[in-house]
Design an enzyme around this catalytic site. Structure first.
Site, PDB file in Angstrom:
ATOM      1  N   GLU A  15      42.313  36.365  46.627  1.00 30.36           N
ATOM      2  CA  GLU A  15      41.747  36.708  45.314  1.00 30.36           C
ATOM      3  C   GLU A  15      41.363  38.182  45.278  1.00 30.36           C
ATOM      4  O   GLU A  15      41.634  38.888  44.291  1.00 30.36           O
ATOM      5  CB  GLU A  15      40.521  35.831  45.058  1.00 30.36           C
ATOM      6  CG  GLU A  15      39.743  36.187  43.818  1.00 30.36           C
ATOM      7  CD  GLU A  15      38.322  35.657  43.879  1.00 30.36           C
ATOM      8  OE1 GLU A  15      37.465  36.192  43.154  1.00 30.36           O
ATOM      9  OE2 GLU A  15      38.056  34.725  44.669  1.00 30.36           O
ATOM     10  N   ASP A  37      43.192  40.693  42.685  1.00 30.68           N
ATOM     11  CA  ASP A  37      42.393  41.369  41.663  1.00 30.68           C
ATOM     12  C   ASP A  37      42.733  42.854  41.624  1.00 30.68           C
ATOM     13  O   ASP A  37      42.911  43.440  40.553  1.00 30.68           O
ATOM     14  CB  ASP A  37      40.912  41.147  41.967  1.00 30.68           C
ATOM     15  CG  ASP A  37      40.007  41.914  41.008  1.00 30.68           C
ATOM     16  OD1 ASP A  37      40.091  41.673  39.800  1.00 30.68           O
ATOM     17  OD2 ASP A  37      39.223  42.749  41.488  1.00 30.68           O
ATOM     18  N   ASP A  81      40.059  32.760  39.576  1.00 29.17           N
ATOM     19  CA  ASP A  81      40.198  33.120  40.988  1.00 29.17           C
ATOM     20  C   ASP A  81      41.556  32.705  41.538  1.00 29.17           C
ATOM     21  O   ASP A  81      42.174  33.443  42.333  1.00 29.17           O
ATOM     22  CB  ASP A  81      39.093  32.454  41.814  1.00 29.17           C
ATOM     23  CG  ASP A  81      37.709  33.016  41.502  1.00 29.17           C
ATOM     24  OD1 ASP A  81      37.636  34.074  40.840  1.00 29.17           O
ATOM     25  OD2 ASP A  81      36.718  32.392  41.910  1.00 29.17           O
ATOM     26  N   GLU A 127      44.327  35.134  40.425  1.00 31.82           N
ATOM     27  CA  GLU A 127      44.277  36.364  41.222  1.00 31.82           C
ATOM     28  C   GLU A 127      44.782  36.117  42.639  1.00 31.82           C
ATOM     29  O   GLU A 127      45.481  36.963  43.222  1.00 31.82           O
ATOM     30  CB  GLU A 127      42.857  36.913  41.243  1.00 31.82           C
ATOM     31  CG  GLU A 127      42.400  37.450  39.890  1.00 31.82           C
ATOM     32  CD  GLU A 127      40.949  37.869  39.869  1.00 31.82           C
ATOM     33  OE1 GLU A 127      40.581  38.656  38.973  1.00 31.82           O
ATOM     34  OE2 GLU A 127      40.171  37.419  40.735  1.00 31.82           O
TER      35      GLU A 127
END
Length: 228
Positions: free
Chosen positions: A44, A48, A117, A120
């Site tokens: 994640e 991101d 989450d 990502e």
């Protein structure tokens, strides 16, 4: 819930538009920290950063005449949690999430933050599986329609900012936000916020899964009342 059989994972891969070489990376991306084993938090983190960069580059190229402020607001609008959660639902990620017993019981497979989450984490997993070029291509494919219609300007500002600018432009005191209630367990809290301002007669009450989201919702309600 659908078990992550080879057939089910193949169907999921088709929906997201990418077939993993290392299927374990996909399974890790789908594993919440509440479950046993290797979870998706590191993926994640990676995803991101990659998502923010790919979208920033796309906006930089698409809007060569616009300043950093407009680009930042457009990027924030595209990569915000609610947008990623929408993608998660579109891909039916909730059917494949690997959750601990508590999250499973409390409906974690439907929760925006967990879907966000996982999206990502999948981006991070694709990057590790096939590299930057394939990952960038996938992200741009996911966001193609949103990138096509997004426009710079005031509509990209969040409700709290728009309300503040509206009031400041008229030399009116800024609104006050007060948290009046917090309910739920630490991993699944709901905040109730009371917003008061002199431009409307009564206080506005809003709820959200974080204080920030509740305040943004309250500000939007005030703007809606002003614009009636």
């Amino acid at each position: 819930m659908i078990k992550n059989t080879p057939h089910a994972l193949k169907a999921l891969s088709k929906r997201i538009g990418y077939q993993f070489n290392d299927q374990d990376l996909l399974l890790q991306a789908l594993t919440h920290r509440s479950a046993k084993g290797t979870h998706n938090e590191r993926l994640e983190f990676l995803g991101d950063s990659i998502l923010g960069f790919v979208i920033a580059e796309a906006l930089y190229q698409k809007f060569p005449e616009h300043d950093e402020g407009d680009l930042t607001r457009m990027r924030s609008s595209l990569v915000k949690g609610v947008t990623l959660a929408e993608l998660g639902r579109h891909f039916k990620l909730g059917e494949h999430l690997i959750l601990g017993a508590g999250e499973l019981k409390s409906g974690g497979h439907k929760r925006d933050s967990i879907l966000e989450d996982a999206i990502e984490a999948i981006i991070g997993a694709v990057y590790l599986d096939s590299g930057q070029s394939a990952c960038k291509k996938l992200v741009l494919n996911w966001f193609e329609e949103r990138l096509a219609i997004i426009k710079p300007g005031n509509e990209q500002k969040d409700p709290k900012t728009r309300l503040q600018e509206f009031l400041q432009g008229r030399k009116i005191a800024l609104p006050e936000y007060e948290v009046t209630e917090i309910t739920g367990q630490s991993h699944n809290q709901q905040f109730t916020v009371r917003c008061t301002t002199s431009v409307i007669d009564k206080a506005v009450i809003a709820k959200g899964t974080s204080r920030r989201k509740a305040e943004q919702s309250a500000a939007q309600q005030v703007l809606d009342l002003i614009n009636k």
